[in-house]
Motif scaffolding. Structure first.
Motif, mmCIF file in Angstrom:
data_model
loop_
_atom_site.group_PDB
_atom_site.id
_atom_site.type_symbol
_atom_site.label_atom_id
_atom_site.label_comp_id
_atom_site.label_asym_id
_atom_site.label_seq_id
_atom_site.Cartn_x
_atom_site.Cartn_y
_atom_site.Cartn_z
ATOM 1 N N ARG A 1 0.820 -1.213 0.000
ATOM 2 C CA ARG A 1 0.000 0.000 0.000
ATOM 3 C C ARG A 1 0.852 1.261 0.000
ATOM 4 O O ARG A 1 0.736 2.102 -0.893
ATOM 5 C CB ARG A 1 -0.925 0.025 1.221
ATOM 6 N N ASP A 2 1.724 1.401 0.993
ATOM 7 C CA ASP A 2 2.459 2.661 1.140
ATOM 8 C C ASP A 2 3.546 2.820 0.087
ATOM 9 O O ASP A 2 3.732 3.911 -0.451
ATOM 10 C CB ASP A 2 3.095 2.734 2.539
ATOM 11 N N ASP A 3 4.288 1.754 -0.191
ATOM 12 C CA ASP A 3 5.429 1.882 -1.088
ATOM 13 C C ASP A 3 4.991 1.840 -2.550
ATOM 14 O O ASP A 3 5.388 2.671 -3.351
ATOM 15 C CB ASP A 3 6.447 0.769 -0.823
ATOM 16 N N PHE A 4 4.193 0.826 -2.885
ATOM 17 C CA PHE A 4 3.836 0.648 -4.283
ATOM 18 C C PHE A 4 2.529 1.343 -4.667
ATOM 19 O O PHE A 4 2.179 1.403 -5.837
ATOM 20 C CB PHE A 4 3.765 -0.840 -4.624
ATOM 21 N N GLY A 5 1.794 1.809 -3.676
ATOM 22 C CA GLY A 5 0.580 2.554 -3.969
ATOM 23 C C GLY A 5 -0.604 1.699 -4.388
ATOM 24 O O GLY A 5 -1.552 2.201 -4.980
ATOM 25 N N ALA B 1 9.021 -9.306 -15.327
ATOM 26 C CA ALA B 1 10.204 -8.649 -14.760
ATOM 27 C C ALA B 1 9.814 -7.743 -13.598
ATOM 28 O O ALA B 1 10.498 -7.682 -12.579
ATOM 29 C CB ALA B 1 10.918 -7.842 -15.840
ATOM 30 N N LYS B 2 8.672 -7.059 -13.742
ATOM 31 C CA LYS B 2 8.250 -6.147 -12.681
ATOM 32 C C LYS B 2 7.680 -6.904 -11.486
ATOM 33 O O LYS B 2 7.841 -6.493 -10.344
ATOM 34 C CB LYS B 2 7.252 -5.140 -13.234
ATOM 35 N N LYS C 1 -3.208 -1.437 -12.323
ATOM 36 C CA LYS C 1 -1.768 -1.357 -12.563
ATOM 37 C C LYS C 1 -1.055 -2.654 -12.198
ATOM 38 O O LYS C 1 -0.118 -3.065 -12.862
ATOM 39 C CB LYS C 1 -1.157 -0.217 -11.738
ATOM 40 N N LYS D 1 8.786 -9.721 -10.597
ATOM 41 C CA LYS D 1 9.988 -10.201 -9.927
ATOM 42 C C LYS D 1 10.601 -9.087 -9.095
ATOM 43 O O LYS D 1 11.075 -9.319 -7.986
ATOM 44 C CB LYS D 1 10.982 -10.705 -10.972
ATOM 45 N N ALA D 2 10.569 -7.857 -9.620
ATOM 46 C CA ALA D 2 11.141 -6.737 -8.882
ATOM 47 C C ALA D 2 10.439 -6.559 -7.537
ATOM 48 O O ALA D 2 11.089 -6.370 -6.509
ATOM 49 C CB ALA D 2 11.045 -5.452 -9.706
ATOM 50 N N ILE D 3 9.112 -6.662 -7.535
ATOM 51 C CA ILE D 3 8.377 -6.512 -6.268
ATOM 52 C C ILE D 3 8.707 -7.655 -5.325
ATOM 53 O O ILE D 3 8.995 -7.451 -4.141
ATOM 54 C CB ILE D 3 6.856 -6.459 -6.515
ATOM 55 N N LEU E 1 1.194 -5.826 -14.783
ATOM 56 C CA LEU E 1 2.649 -5.950 -14.626
ATOM 57 C C LEU E 1 3.201 -7.148 -15.402
ATOM 58 O O LEU E 1 2.603 -8.218 -15.401
ATOM 59 C CB LEU E 1 3.003 -6.125 -13.145
#
Lengths: 497, 534
Positions: free
Chosen positions: A226-230, A259-260, A252, A262-264, A256
């Motif tokens: 919630r706070d970081d990724f919105g 690759a994204k 959003k 995986k980033a999270i 994804l």
């Protein structure tokens, strides 16, 4: 369509007309032919994480796939005539026909009221009672899905991505143009991944003590998303035995790519390494804000949930592992000596010993700041979420649908109310048997005479059971999601003009 | 046939050389910046000789980059290699290299323009050659990105700023008030891991300016927690702009290559270019270990499940570790089974023997459980079930890069994934390596992230005698390269310890070797392409 004696499970009459038309237009689908080539037990070597991490070790009997026969069960006293086994096909059939929230499931995946490709191109995969695994099923509406489920009566089913075409037509479209486009970002937390640090239970067992690992995990991951990724539309679902799934449903998040995702997953991962990696949390200082916040959350739970309830440093072997994670050799020697003379010293005391011994030790190599950092790392190693990251990394990974019944425990995979997270106890989650019994025992408080319809109209089966609060929670979640989708659409339209 | 030929001629005339076209718009220099994002395709004519020569020159550079990656070279080492190579094959001078007064005159700028033109054209020629398969596209993007990074970091500061402005990245500046609001968080991320004194950290933070972008524009920075996130926005310090630019570069290139791949079939009429492009893409194939294609035989007999314990002395540490784990736990998790199973398959273990091996190894499971949970998986990895793909044994590269082991996993590369203490322990207990100097060397290799060197070091230590003998026999040169594949490790170990049998096998012609090979996929693509043109 299979007739069912009770009213619709959740009062979805509004949808019926549009639905019937849709079904006619797609007449082929209604019969949902089961092609032999669609029946596979497993597919995609790389993406199946079958035996290790999955929830379902109990296999149901090798009965042939149950088909709904013409004889319908009599409405009264269903629970009496059924076996107490939740994997009994007849029990599952009752559940699907009377309690499963089909309408809400449809709205959730469709993101609108009118049937769209978001739902129609979505893959469903069924595990039948004979363990056959049926992939690439799809349905234009929830009624067609419901009908097929009642016919196939799967022991459970999973939800996959939305594809560029209908999954059933994947062989008809040009090669390469059948691709997964969207799926919720999902997370899977399972207590098996905690086996090296949980002491109260192991394997498939679970109790309220080790459930606290899941509670802590949800707290840490939810706030980060919630706070970081919105992200806003995050639903946590009990997996039916010893874990929880998160479905992040924001538009959003659904779009994804791998690759994204995986980033999270990697952003959230701080426990690294396999069985031989030694110290598994090695963080750089100053801590990243996400890690610092997680540590703030977890350190308050550490004493009660970990030191007292799990008592993870009690035995000599366990205590030795703790010492391996500490930085100073001389301090370790002193601690080892102390603990050797007091066998069975509780973890809580041992944890306190570290600081006390550090004060009195003569070690010249001990740096207080380094010790503090190592203690932070240990707190995280013993309480930070252990995610099954592979599940989150792939757009085309299938995940068990909410509200299906876990075939081993009979428990319904209900959503978890994160505003009352601490109150959630897997022991209190209703089983399918219990729910069917509740329907039987329900008495209309307003009804005056036996054969007269109630003055407030029909009461749906869900209302009669303890599934209702979970159903309401799901409905509220879906409503919020749909409201947000509408706003996004309006905004996009405005941009165009 | 003649009709078709004539038609092709006409079509060719109509469209002309597809690289030719109207000349670039007049006024202004064609290449004001040294760096190029390759957004606009070339429009001028080039001669066939230039077409081929420029492409080959660029290919040399990209090929060398790939070799560097294969050797696990550090960024510094790659930069040093590239500097040398680029001067020779693909020089790109900065605007500063000519006097200020000359810069505005196209004539004075001509030398620079030619360099930039070559860079521009060669990039687009290679796009045509490498757009055709997934694998080639991926490798092209990767090597081109590294080339770009090298040039970006060596670019003149002012020119770089001008170039950045021309990109129009979707970002917002972070105001001073906002910077102050998140000061603690931003500072923590900025100085993380540097262990710098508080005062220095404060100064560095004060001097830093930030940009705000959607987090997924810099997902690599997010992945490694090198940016602060709030509400879906990543706060990127100016000093990390490179990452932002790189992500944008590879994203745009990926998209462009996919578009190119789509139009490729429509370019089929030019029979002068196809052979060149075809030749070019052949030149760009990574060295790949090709394990024996036919069911391998060591001494003439097929390998059976019962032999594996005995053969395991020839296994590299990663596989011996998996072997030890499966014997100890009577089980391996998914990726462990995959890594070890495909390795055994590479040794020549047939599917039937593989089932026997795993069935016996997983002795704590009942037949029923085994058949349900694992049999399918094993058959799948032999291409007999499901997708029918014949999986290849994992290379060191794959083991190092893909699927890092999680809790309870035993797969991966022990040199990379074990703690130093545990690595030393297993080197002793599993491989029997006790020699101080070897362990010290391994520690250094691992510290420098040269995991394959560590593994080769252990190999050389364990085969010291045999290697010396071979060297003597060959007149002083061993002629061997670094091992880059677990199956290669096995083959060489086995051959060294069984020189007689190995010789027999080599004469039989079924020996496996390291060679440059073209993947099946590419071959079929090309032949299809040819069919279309005939």
């Amino acid at each position: 369509m299979a007739p069912h004696s009770t009213g619709d499970d959740d009062g979805d009459d509004v949808m019926h007309d549009a639905d019937a038309m849709q079904a006619d237009a797609n007449g082929v689908n209604e019969t949902a032919p089961v092609k032999s080539e669609d029946i596979v037990v497993k597919d995609e070597l790389e993406h199946m994480f079958d035996d290790d991490d999955d929830d379902d070790e109990i296999m149901v009997d090798d009965a042939s796939a149950y088909r709904n026969s013409t004889n319908q069960t009599v409405k009264s006293a269903i629970s009496n005539i059924l076996s107490a086994d939740p994997s009994d096909p007849e029990v599952m059939l009752q559940f699907y026909s009377r309690l499963f929230p089909w309408r809400q499931l449809f709205r959730w995946l469709n993101h609108a009221e009118l049937p769209s490709t978001d739902f129609a191109n979505r893959e469903f995969a069924f595990t039948l009672h004979n363990e056959a695994y049926l992939r690439y099923q799809c349905y234009p509406t929830f009624e067609t899905l419901r009908r097929d489920v009642l016919k196939l009566n799967p022991s459970r089913f999973e939800i996959g991505p939305v594809y560029s075409a209908r999954p059933r037509d994947r062989k008809q479209v040009p090669k390469g143009s059948f691709k997964p486009l969207e799926k919720e970002l999902v997370f899977d937390i399972d207590l098996t991944d905690y086996d090296e640090i949980r002491t109260c239970c192991s394997k498939t067992k679970i109790c309220i003590k080790c459930w606290q690992f899941i509670t802590m995990a949800i707290k840490v991951v939810d706030v980060a998303l919630r706070d970081d990724f919105g992200f806003e539309h995050i639903m946590w679902v009990y997996s039916g035995r010893r874990g929880a799934h998160a479905w992040v449903c924001d538009k959003k998040a659904r779009k994804l790519d791998d690759a994204k995702r995986k980033a999270i997953a990697t952003y959230l991962e701080i426990i690294k390494g396999g069985s031989q990696s030694g110290k598994k949390v090695n963080l750089e200082r100053p801590l990243h804000p996400h890690v610092r916040r997680s540590h703030e959350i977890l350190k308050d739970y550490f004493r009660e949930n970990i030191l007292e309830n799990q008592d993870p440093f009690r035995t000599e072997k366990q205590a030795e592992r703790l010492l391996q994670l500490l930085p100073d050799r001389q301090l370790n020697e002193a601690l080892r000596e102390k603990w050797e003379s007091t066998i069975d010293r509780p973890s809580d005391d041992k944890w306190r010993d570290i600081d006390e011994m550090a004060k009195s030790t003569t070690s010249k190599t001990l740096v207080p700041k380094v010790l503090l950092e190592h203690k932070q790392d240990i707190i995280l190693e013993y309480s930070y979420p252990r995610l099954d990251a592979e599940v989150s990394k792939h757009l085309n990974h299938l995940l068990k649908s909410p509200f299906v019944v876990h075939p081993g425990t009979g428990k319904v995979c209900v959503p978890i109310d994160t505003s009352k997270l601490e109150e959630f106890d897997p022991d209190n989650v209703p089983t399918v048997m219990q729910l069917l019994k509740e329907i039987d025992q329900w008495k209309d408080p307003i009804k005056k005479e036996e054969d007269e319809p109630s003055s407030v109209g029909r009461v749906s089966d869900i209302e009669k059971t303890s599934l209702k609060p979970y159903h309401d929670l799901f409905s509220r979640f879906v409503k919020k999601l749909l409201d947000a989708e509408r706003t996004v659409m309006v905004k996009e339209e405005n941009l165009e003009y | 046939m003649q009709g078709a030929q004539a038609l092709r001629q006409i079509r060719k005339q109509k469209r002309g050389n597809y690289i030719a076209g109207p000349a670039g718009k007049d006024g202004g220099l064609p290449y004001p910046n040294r760096l190029n994002f390759y957004a606009v395709p070339p429009k001028d004519e080039v001669s066939l000789e230039e077409f081929e020569q420029w492409a080959i020159d660029r290919l040399r550079v990209l090929g060398e980059i790939e070799t560097c990656l294969f050797r696990n070279n550090s960024t510094g080492e790659i930069d040093a290699t590239l500097k040398r190579l680029l001067e020779k094959y693909l020089p790109l001078s900065s605007n500063n290299s000519i006097p200020e007064s000359e810069r505005s005159k196209p004539k004075g700028f001509a030398g620079i323009t030619n360099e930039r033109k070559k860079d521009h054209y060669s990039h687009f020629i290679l796009r045509l050659a490498f757009a055709r398969s997934d694998d080639l596209r991926r490798r092209f993007t990767r090597t081109e990105s590294i080339l770009f990074r090298h040039r970006f970091t060596t670019d003149d500061t002012r020119e770089r700023a001008e170039f950045m402005n021309s990109l129009e990245l979707d970002s917002q500046p972070v105001s001073d008030a906002e910077k102050a609001q998140y000061a603690d968080d931003l500072k923590a991320v900025l100085t993380s891991g540097s262990r710098m004194p508080a005062e220095k950290a404060r100064q560095q933070f004060e001097a830093e300016t930030y940009l705000k972008v959607d987090w997924d524009r810099v997902s690599d920075l997010v992945e490694t927690r090198r940016v602060f996130l709030r509400g879906g926005k990543a706060y990127v310090p100016n000093s990390m702009l490179l990452s932002l630019v790189m992500a944008e570069f590879s994203k745009r290139l990926d998209d462009a290559l996919i578009k190119t791949a789509r139009v490729l079939p429509r370019l089929d009429e030019d029979d002068r270019l196809i052979p060149i492009l075809n030749h070019l893409s052949k030149g760009f194939t990574a060295p790949e270990y090709n394990s024996s294609a036919s069911p391998a035989t060591l001494s003439g007999d097929a390998i059976s499940a019962a032999q594996i314990d005995g053969l395991s002395v020839h296994f590299p540490l990663c596989m011996r570790n998996l072997h030890t784990a499966v014997r100890r736990d009577k089980h391996l998790k998914h990726f462990g089974r995959l890594q070890y199973g495909l390795f055994l398959k590479g040794l020549g273990l047939s599917i039937d023997e593989a089932i026997v091996f795993w069935r016996q190894a997983f002795s704590k499971f009942t037949d029923d459980q085994f058949n349900k949970e694992y049999r399918y998986n094993i058959r799948h990895s032999y291409g007999l079930q499901g997708a029918g793909r014949n999986y290849k044994p994992y290379s060191c590269q794959q083991i190092l890069m893909e699927h890092p082991p999680g809790t309870g996993d035993n797969h991966g590369c022990p040199y990379r994934h074990f703690s130093p203490d545990n690595l030393n322990m297993v080197l002793g207990s599993i491989m029997g390596v006790e020699d101080r100097s070897v362990l010290q060397g391994v520690k250094q290799d691992v510290g420098a992230k040269k995991f394959h060197l560590a593994c080769n070091r252990v190999f050389e230590h364990l085969h010291e005698k045999e290697l010396k003998r071979e060297k003597d026999a060959n007149g002083g040169s061993s002629g061997r390269e670094t091992i880059i594949h677990p199956n290669e490790y096995f083959d060489r170990s086995w051959s060294l310890k069984n020189p007689d049998k190995a010789r027999k096998r080599e004469n039989g012609g079924s020996s496996s070797q390291v060679k440059k090979e073209i993947k099946d996929e590419d071959v079929t693509m090309m032949s299809e392409w040819y069919r279309d043109t005939e």
